[in-house]
Design a protein around this motif. Structure first.
Motif: not given
Length: 92
Positions: A31-59
Protein backbone atom coordinates in the motif's frame (compact mmCIF):
# COMPACT_ATOMS: atom_id res chain seq x y z
CA UNK A 1 10.83 -25.18 40.09
CA UNK A 2 10.84 -23.00 37.00
CA UNK A 3 14.07 -22.31 35.25
CA UNK A 4 15.02 -18.83 34.08
CA UNK A 5 14.27 -19.59 30.41
CA UNK A 6 10.72 -20.66 31.21
CA UNK A 7 10.11 -17.51 33.26
CA UNK A 8 11.34 -15.33 30.38
CA UNK A 9 9.16 -17.22 27.89
CA UNK A 10 6.09 -16.74 30.05
CA UNK A 11 6.78 -13.07 30.61
CA UNK A 12 7.75 -12.01 27.08
CA UNK A 13 6.32 -14.74 24.86
CA UNK A 14 8.36 -17.57 23.43
CA UNK A 15 7.73 -16.74 19.82
CA UNK A 16 7.23 -12.97 19.88
CA UNK A 17 10.84 -12.12 19.07
CA UNK A 18 11.23 -14.79 16.41
CA UNK A 19 7.89 -13.92 14.83
CA UNK A 20 8.74 -10.20 14.75
CA UNK A 21 12.04 -10.87 12.96
CA UNK A 22 10.36 -13.17 10.43
CA UNK A 23 7.61 -10.63 9.81
CA UNK A 24 10.13 -7.81 9.43
CA UNK A 25 12.32 -9.52 6.85
CA UNK A 26 9.29 -10.69 4.86
CA UNK A 27 7.38 -7.38 5.08
CA UNK A 28 6.68 -5.87 1.65
CA UNK A 29 5.10 -2.58 0.71
CA UNK A 30 1.70 -3.30 -0.80
CA UNK A 31 0.00 0.00 0.00
CA UNK A 32 1.27 3.50 0.72
CA UNK A 33 4.77 4.26 1.97
CA UNK A 34 3.18 5.67 5.12
CA UNK A 35 1.37 2.40 5.92
CA UNK A 36 4.48 0.36 5.16
CA UNK A 37 6.60 2.63 7.37
CA UNK A 38 4.19 2.35 10.30
CA UNK A 39 4.11 -1.45 10.05
CA UNK A 40 7.89 -1.61 9.71
CA UNK A 41 8.57 0.68 12.67
CA UNK A 42 6.17 -1.28 14.84
CA UNK A 43 8.08 -4.49 14.12
CA UNK A 44 11.39 -2.65 14.57
CA UNK A 45 10.25 -1.58 18.03
CA UNK A 46 9.16 -5.14 18.93
CA UNK A 47 12.54 -6.52 17.87
CA UNK A 48 14.51 -3.80 19.64
CA UNK A 49 12.76 -4.37 22.96
CA UNK A 50 13.89 -8.02 22.86
CA UNK A 51 17.37 -7.39 21.46
CA UNK A 52 18.95 -3.94 21.38
CA UNK A 53 21.99 -5.13 19.43
CA UNK A 54 20.55 -4.69 15.94
CA UNK A 55 21.94 -1.52 14.46
CA UNK A 56 20.20 1.12 12.39
CA UNK A 57 21.94 -0.02 9.22
CA UNK A 58 20.34 -3.48 9.49
CA UNK A 59 16.91 -1.90 9.83
CA UNK A 60 17.53 0.62 7.03
CA UNK A 61 18.65 -2.08 4.58
CA UNK A 62 15.68 -4.28 5.50
CA UNK A 63 13.30 -1.32 5.13
CA UNK A 64 14.58 -0.46 1.66
CA UNK A 65 14.40 -4.10 0.54
CA UNK A 66 10.71 -4.21 1.43
CA UNK A 67 9.75 -1.17 -0.63
CA UNK A 68 8.04 -1.76 -3.95
CA UNK A 69 10.45 -2.02 -6.87
CA UNK A 70 9.87 1.46 -8.31
CA UNK A 71 10.28 3.27 -4.99
CA UNK A 72 13.22 1.08 -3.97
CA UNK A 73 15.02 2.07 -7.18
CA UNK A 74 14.61 5.72 -6.18
CA UNK A 75 15.78 5.22 -2.58
CA UNK A 76 18.74 2.85 -3.04
CA UNK A 77 21.12 5.32 -4.75
CA UNK A 78 20.99 7.52 -1.63
CA UNK A 79 22.22 4.62 0.53
CA UNK A 80 20.24 5.62 3.64
CA UNK A 81 21.71 4.36 6.89
CA UNK A 82 18.66 4.96 9.08
CA UNK A 83 15.00 4.07 8.52
CA UNK A 84 13.82 7.64 9.03
CA UNK A 85 16.01 8.91 6.18
CA UNK A 86 14.92 6.07 3.90
CA UNK A 87 11.26 6.77 4.61
CA UNK A 88 11.67 10.48 3.85
CA UNK A 89 13.30 9.69 0.50
CA UNK A 90 10.61 7.10 -0.27
CA UNK A 91 7.88 9.69 0.25
CA UNK A 92 9.38 12.11 -2.29
Amino acid sequence: MKIFYQVIQEKFGADDYSNAINELVSLKQTRSVEEYTIAFQSLQFDISKHNCHYDELFFAITYVQGLNEEIRATVEPYVPVIVERASVIARI
